[in-house]
Scaffold this motif. Structure first.
Motif, PDB file in Angstrom:
ATOM      1  N   UNK A 156       0.811  -1.212   0.000  1.00  0.00           N
ATOM      2  CA  UNK A 156       0.000   0.000   0.000  1.00  0.00           C
ATOM      3  C   UNK A 156       0.849   1.269   0.000  1.00  0.00           C
ATOM      4  N   UNK A 157       2.180   1.133  -0.036  1.00  0.00           N
ATOM      5  CA  UNK A 157       3.040   2.312  -0.085  1.00  0.00           C
ATOM      6  C   UNK A 157       2.943   2.975  -1.459  1.00  0.00           C
ATOM      7  N   UNK A 158       2.890   4.312  -1.518  1.00  0.00           N
ATOM      8  CA  UNK A 158       2.856   4.981  -2.823  1.00  0.00           C
ATOM      9  C   UNK A 158       4.088   4.641  -3.667  1.00  0.00           C
ATOM     10  N   UNK A 159       3.852   4.233  -4.911  1.00  0.00           N
ATOM     11  CA  UNK A 159       4.891   3.950  -5.888  1.00  0.00           C
ATOM     12  C   UNK A 159       5.811   2.799  -5.499  1.00  0.00           C
ATOM     13  N   UNK A 160       5.332   1.912  -4.623  1.00  0.00           N
ATOM     14  CA  UNK A 160       6.125   0.712  -4.357  1.00  0.00           C
ATOM     15  C   UNK A 160       6.142  -0.134  -5.627  1.00  0.00           C
TER      16      UNK A 160
END
Length: 369
Positions: free
Chosen positions: A311-315
């Motif tokens: 759910x981390x941005x741009x993972x």
């Protein structure tokens, strides 16, 4: 004993095992505001935790009635319930067992004789500590997200203008150049990469423009059917078998139809990107303590090392997946601003299931809907 619909999940306690004085423990915990529920033993506790870990807030394990070898159940419960308080209750003279229980993952141990108020105070302390940590984490997270959103909006604006010019000129050159021209392939690659950058910019703008939901009655089943028929989703799912298992007893929930539609679209696109062509994607709704939407794909699953960061941005995630993006981060934010949550329900070699939970409508509104 209370049923699953009646329990206050924030104060629930499982009493695991067949030790003495369970009735006295239940009575004491009930007076203190907890909601105790006695299970037949550790195996039932593990099954309950695996089915619905969100509804298990604490476990009291009577290790004094278990053979020494079965003390490993403490470790099994800890693995299954990493954030749950485990208190081991012991009979007289069981200091060695108490020490082993602590080594295996118990948060605390009490040996008889002890006063019930000791147990109540112990559980209350753990609960207060968890509440304080959660509140602090949420506050810090909100501040960080606000800063990231401002940065994202500025960066997206600065990139978008030159990118539009580049994409426009490349498209003009492609229309004027025959496909047999060697440079045509190079220009086509530039066009495709520019389109990928444009998608990332759109994600940044979406993240930067997050707004509080405008709540109104939303028919979740109807919203899902509408999204499945939209051009964007239909084109993604045309090579898959979409199976609907919708609970028709669902009543309208309080939500923002635009934001929830965006969330459902993201989950459906992710499911299609993760699944081999021709396989099944299951969309299921149900009503329990919350309104639940589960979308299950037929992909290879999410590697264990990526599950905490998905759910981390741009993972970037799995190289074979759709690539880095911000869709799941936005989806999680939408779920939480609606008072719900978005989690990985299960993942493995047969696919991944994401579960969205939303508050169920109050009983009065359900009956009048």
């Amino acid at each position: 004993m209370t049923g699953p619909q009646e329990r206050d999940t924030g104060r629930a306690v499982l009493l695991v095992g067949t030790g003495r004085d369970h009735a006295a423990i239940e009575a004491s915990l009930s007076k203190a505001g907890f909601t105790p529920e006695t299970l037949a033993g550790p195996v039932e506790a593990l099954l309950r935790a695996a089915r619905d870990p969100a509804n298990v807030a604490g476990a009291l394990v009577r290790v004094d009635v278990l053979p020494d070898d079965d003390l490993d159940v403490i470790a099994a419960l800890r693995r299954t319930l990493p954030n749950t308080v485990l208190v081991a209750l012991h009979g007289p003279g069981a200091r060695e067992k108490a020490a082993r229980a602590l080594l295996l993952g118990a948060d605390a141990a009490l040996a008889e004789p002890f006063y019930w108020i000791e147990l109540v105070a112990l559980l209350g302390r753990f609960e207060r500590r968890a509440t304080q940590v959660t509140a602090a984490s949420v506050s810090d997270s909100e501040r960080e997200l606000e800063l990231v959103a401002r940065l994202a909006g500025g960066v997206a604006h600065e990139i978008n203008n030159p990118l539009t010019i580049i994409s426009g000129w490349v498209q003009v050159l492609l229309t004027e150049m025959p496909e047999s021209e060697p440079r045509h392939r190079t220009l086509a690659a530039i066009r495709d990469e520019a389109a990928r950058i444009a998608r990332v910019v759109r994600d940044l703008q979406t993240f930067a423009r997050r707004k509080a939901p405008v709540l109104a009655p939303v028919d979740l089943n109807a919203l899902i059917r509408s999204e499945l028929q939209s051009a964007d989703v239909a084109s993604k799912l045309e090579r898959y078998r979409a199976t609907l298992r919708l609970d028709e007893s669902l009543q309208p929930i309080a939500g923002d139809a635009v934001q929830l539609g965006e969330l459902v679209r993201q989950l459906l696109r992710n499911a299609a990107a993760a699944s081999p062509e021709g396989t099944e994607i299951v969309i299921e709704t149900s009503l329990g303590e919350t309104v639940s939407l589960v979308i299950r794909d037929s992909g290879r699953g999410i590697p264990e090392g990526e599950r905490d960061r998905i759910f981390d941005p741009f993972f970037p995630g799995n190289p074979g997946g759709p690539g880095p993006g911000i869709g799941l981060a936005v989806s999680l934010a939408i779920a939480r601003t609606h008072g719900g949550d978005l989690v990985i329900l299960e993942t493995g070699e047969h696919g991944t299931a994401f579960r969205l939970t939303l508050p169920r409508p109050p009983a009065g509104k359900e009956s009048s809907a």
